[in-house]
Design a protein around this motif. Structure first.
Motif, mmCIF file in Angstrom:
data_model
loop_
_atom_site.group_PDB
_atom_site.id
_atom_site.type_symbol
_atom_site.label_atom_id
_atom_site.label_comp_id
_atom_site.label_asym_id
_atom_site.label_seq_id
_atom_site.Cartn_x
_atom_site.Cartn_y
_atom_site.Cartn_z
ATOM 1 N N PRO A 163 0.824 -1.214 0.000
ATOM 2 C CA PRO A 163 0.000 0.000 0.000
ATOM 3 C C PRO A 163 0.851 1.254 0.000
ATOM 4 C CG PRO A 163 0.010 -1.021 2.182
ATOM 5 C CD PRO A 163 0.701 -1.983 1.265
ATOM 6 N N SER A 183 0.038 4.718 4.959
ATOM 7 C CA SER A 183 -1.106 3.829 5.185
ATOM 8 C C SER A 183 -1.306 3.504 6.665
ATOM 9 C CB SER A 183 -0.934 2.534 4.385
ATOM 10 O OG SER A 183 -1.049 2.778 2.998
ATOM 11 N N ALA A 184 -0.229 3.434 7.443
ATOM 12 C CA ALA A 184 -0.368 3.129 8.867
ATOM 13 C C ALA A 184 -1.156 4.228 9.583
ATOM 14 C CB ALA A 184 1.007 2.949 9.514
ATOM 15 N N TRP A 222 -3.240 6.294 8.195
ATOM 16 C CA TRP A 222 -4.598 6.225 7.662
ATOM 17 C C TRP A 222 -5.416 5.185 8.427
ATOM 18 C CZ3 TRP A 222 -7.937 8.188 3.894
ATOM 19 C CH2 TRP A 222 -8.946 7.337 3.426
ATOM 20 N N ARG A 223 -4.846 4.001 8.608
ATOM 21 C CA ARG A 223 -5.575 2.937 9.311
ATOM 22 C C ARG A 223 -5.888 3.322 10.753
ATOM 23 N NH1 ARG A 223 -1.273 -0.288 7.127
ATOM 24 N NH2 ARG A 223 -1.885 -1.314 5.165
ATOM 25 N N PRO A 235 -13.915 2.492 10.952
ATOM 26 C CA PRO A 235 -12.626 2.204 10.301
ATOM 27 C C PRO A 235 -12.596 2.701 8.857
ATOM 28 C CG PRO A 235 -13.482 0.268 11.444
ATOM 29 C CD PRO A 235 -14.582 1.279 11.431
ATOM 30 N N PRO A 241 -11.261 2.295 4.990
ATOM 31 C CA PRO A 241 -10.933 1.107 4.188
ATOM 32 C C PRO A 241 -9.424 0.889 4.120
ATOM 33 C CG PRO A 241 -11.706 2.897 2.789
ATOM 34 C CD PRO A 241 -11.972 3.315 4.198
ATOM 35 N N ASP A 242 -9.010 -0.343 4.311
ATOM 36 C CA ASP A 242 -7.583 -0.684 4.326
ATOM 37 C C ASP A 242 -7.013 -0.556 2.910
ATOM 38 O OD1 ASP A 242 -5.060 -1.928 4.382
ATOM 39 O OD2 ASP A 242 -5.690 -3.258 6.010
ATOM 40 N N GLY A 252 -4.465 -1.712 1.654
ATOM 41 C CA GLY A 252 -3.833 -2.938 1.187
ATOM 42 C C GLY A 252 -4.789 -4.058 0.843
ATOM 43 N N THR A 253 -6.021 -3.997 1.346
ATOM 44 C CA THR A 253 -6.944 -5.115 1.143
ATOM 45 C C THR A 253 -8.301 -4.728 0.558
ATOM 46 O OG1 THR A 253 -7.768 -4.917 3.423
ATOM 47 C CG2 THR A 253 -5.886 -6.394 3.049
ATOM 48 N N ALA A 254 -8.740 -3.505 0.737
ATOM 49 C CA ALA A 254 -10.060 -3.093 0.227
ATOM 50 C C ALA A 254 -10.037 -3.034 -1.301
ATOM 51 C CB ALA A 254 -10.456 -1.746 0.797
#
Length: 356
Positions: free
Chosen positions: A36, A40-41, A43-44, A52, A54-55, A57-59
């Motif tokens: 990502p 991103s860290a 953001w999460r 939450p 959206p991740d 790396g996975t969304a």
């Protein structure tokens, strides 16, 4: 006998590359940028929306598009200003919001190499300063255009060589501008330098590792375009970029896949690409890529020539193109054909060589 000869050629290619006795060895090994986007860290960890985020790396792009539709324009901009490097690279996020976020992210780097990308009027759809830098720029109105194209470049392209005065039609920016101009401005074209490309013609260029990573990024990018409201694109893949497109073919959300100056697509024939997209190929007689053996052996080489009759691609005329980077030069039959494909005019693409 034919297979035997191809095996011998492949073995010779492997020996040449590993032994470093020819131009194939003249390149530097690259580490692919994966994962990502930066930030991103943080953001999460941001709980300000009360739920939450959206991740990255996975969304999926569709999930990201759905998330942003639940936010007011003001809340969208708050997130973009707080996490510009994430929002600017979120496939599926609103296009205009990504432009705004990337302008902020570029200025925040304070790196002179990227300053020109933040100039007024530029539409930067993706920006990642990691490694040699990655960038995607839009020419035209992406969400309003009836037809969208994405240019996927080959070796030696990064944020620093994305656009240059020398050999402009060998850069994604130059190809994209030329393609859009050839359509009379009736398309939107994305110059996508969104993966780590090989440098020179060393082992990276002879193998598929960087292309495999790039294929995943390209597939996600195209799905993000459609999720954000853009038309299903045509892909124009040059040189090593055609290896990326070949590996991504079964996953990209594309209507056409057009390769030029291709060393191979990691497939023996069109059917092996497992795509519903129309597949086209162009190769001009003077292109040095014709001297590269079209074989694949022990992970080296990229397979048969997509412009060969046995591959099964639709042939694009390229008699007036010149050299490896001449396919997008104004006035060439190849560019006329590309413009017809970009506009969804398949018949026009086949007869472009007759328009001289």
């Amino acid at each position: 006998m034919r297979r035997y000869k191809r095996t011998l050629a492949a073995a010779a290619l492997a020996t040449t590359v590993v032994g470093g006795t020819a131009g194939w060895a003249a390149g530097d090994a690259q580490q692919a940028v994966t994962g990502p986007p930066p930030g991103s860290a943080a953001w999460r960890a941001d709980g300000s929306p009360g739920r939450p985020l959206p991740d990255p790396g996975t969304a999926s792009p569709r999930d990201i598009a759905s998330f942003f539709r639940t936010l007011t324009p003001g809340r969208q901009r708050e997130l973009a200003h707080r996490h510009p490097s994430v929002v600017g690279n979120l496939d599926g996020a609103p296009v205009a919001l990504r432009y705004e976020a990337n302008a902020l992210a570029i200025r925040a780097t304070r790196d002179p190499r990227y300053g020109r990308l933040a100039e007024p009027g530029r539409r930067i759809l993706a920006f990642d300063p990691r490694g040699r830098g990655q960038v995607a720029e839009v020419y035209g109105d992406l969400t309003a255009a009836r037809h969208v194209s994405v240019v996927v470049p080959g070796s030696d392209i990064d944020a620093g060589t994305f656009d240059r005065a020398k050999d402009p039609y060998g850069t994604p920016a130059g190809m994209a501008r030329s393609l859009r101009a050839a359509t009379g401005g009736r398309t939107a074209v994305v110059a996508w330098a969104g993966y780590t490309t090989p440098v020179g013609v060393g082992l990276d260029a002879a193998t598929g590792h960087l292309a495999e990573v790039g294929a995943g990024r390209l597939a996600r990018f195209t799905r993000g375009l459609v999720a954000a409201g853009a038309a299903k694109p045509a892909l124009f893949c040059h040189s090593y970029g055609s290896v990326v497109c070949g590996l991504a073919a079964s996953e990209v959300n594309a209507i056409d896949i057009v390769v030029s100056g291709s060393p191979g697509m990691r497939a023996d024939r069109v059917a092996d690409l497992r795509t519903e997209a129309r597949v086209w190929a162009a190769k001009d007689p003077s292109d040095w890529i014709s001297k590269v053996p079209n074989v694949e052996f022990a992970g080296l080489g990229h397979g048969p020539d997509p412009a060969g009759a046995d591959f099964g691609a639709r042939r694009v005329p390229a008699a007036t193109a010149h050299g490896h980077t001449g396919y997008f030069v104004p006035g060439t039959d190849s560019l006329r054909a590309f413009a017809a494909i970009a506009l969804g005019e398949s018949a026009g693409a086949r007869t472009a060589g007759e328009a001289r």
